[in-house]
Design a protein around this motif. Structure first.
Motif, short mmCIF file in Angstrom:
data_model
loop_
_atom_site.label_atom_id
_atom_site.label_comp_id
_atom_site.label_asym_id
_atom_site.label_seq_id
_atom_site.Cartn_x
_atom_site.Cartn_y
_atom_site.Cartn_z
N ARG A 4 40.24 38.98 149.55
CA ARG A 4 41.31 39.70 149.43
C ARG A 4 41.50 41.46 149.26
O ARG A 4 41.68 41.87 149.44
CB ARG A 4 42.25 38.80 149.10
N LYS A 42 43.09 47.98 157.62
CA LYS A 42 43.62 47.75 156.63
C LYS A 42 44.80 48.71 156.55
O LYS A 42 44.72 49.83 156.77
CB LYS A 42 43.06 47.83 155.00
N LYS A 61 47.60 50.22 151.14
CA LYS A 61 47.02 49.39 150.30
C LYS A 61 44.74 49.78 150.67
O LYS A 61 44.64 49.83 151.48
CB LYS A 61 47.15 48.03 150.54
N GLU A 87 45.22 36.71 153.57
CA GLU A 87 46.24 35.54 153.52
C GLU A 87 47.79 35.80 154.68
O GLU A 87 48.26 35.08 155.65
CB GLU A 87 46.84 35.47 152.05
N SER A 88 48.17 37.15 155.27
CA SER A 88 48.97 37.11 155.97
C SER A 88 48.35 36.93 158.04
O SER A 88 48.81 36.76 158.33
CB SER A 88 49.81 38.59 155.89
N ASP A 114 45.04 42.58 153.74
CA ASP A 114 45.50 40.55 153.62
C ASP A 114 44.97 39.52 153.90
O ASP A 114 45.70 39.68 155.12
CB ASP A 114 47.21 41.60 153.07
#
Length: 170
Positions: free
Chosen positions: A167, A99, A103, A109-110, A107
């Motif tokens: 997520r 990570k 954050k 999604e990326s 992520d």
């Protein structure tokens, strides 16, 4: 606690088998033809452990009893085959996910945007029951009774995690 890579690979096969049993149940897959799960392993020792080498290790025999119990409760079979490092690049990349420093979560999604082949994949979360059995073998030296393991319903093995909830996990 030191655990050999072969033991960890066998644990992965156990979890993959449980995930496949759950997925077949969840998707109402007809298992009457007795399909076989092809479980690719990234080392040849793991493949041999699934078939026979686990008998040479006490912890391997205990994990094998767990795997046998899972298989006794389904018509699904399992076969392990080696996957070369070249063909295993995506799995290697996934296993090295970190990570970002700024954050609390990775992520996904990326990651999916750079690996669209994963867009249809679902994330399986092993249940506390299954994890407890695995931990009991690894940490306490327990030897699960396959006749008890076989009675576990597929939904007792785990569940799928939605991409939204995954997520935000750390």
């Amino acid at each position: 606690l030191l655990v050999s890579i072969n033991v960890l690979e066998l644990v992965c096969v156990v979890v993959n088998t449980a995930a496949s049993i759950f997925a077949c149940h969840f998707d109402n897959v007809d298992l009457s033809a007795c399909p076989v799960l092809l479980n690719w392993c990234d080392n040849t020792a793991a493949c041999s452990w699934v078939s026979y080498r686990c008998k040479n290790s006490l912890i391997g025999r205990r994990l094998a009893r767990l795997l046998v119990g899972l298989l006794m409760g389904t018509k699904l079979g399992v076969q392990a085959e080696w996957l070369s490092t070249i063909d295993n690049s995506l799995a290697d990349e996934i296993s090295r996910i970190t990570k970002p420093i700024n954050k609390n979560y990775f992520d996904y999604e990326s990651f999916l945007s750079t690996h669209p082949s994963l867009s249809n994949c679902r994330i399986f979360q092993p249940s506390q029951v299954l994890l407890g059995m695995i931990w009991d073998v690894l940490l306490n030296g327990s030897s699960p009774d396959p006749l008890i393991v076989r009675t576990l319903e597929p939904q007792a093995l785990g569940s799928f995690i939605s991409s939204t909830s995954s997520r935000n996990t750390t």
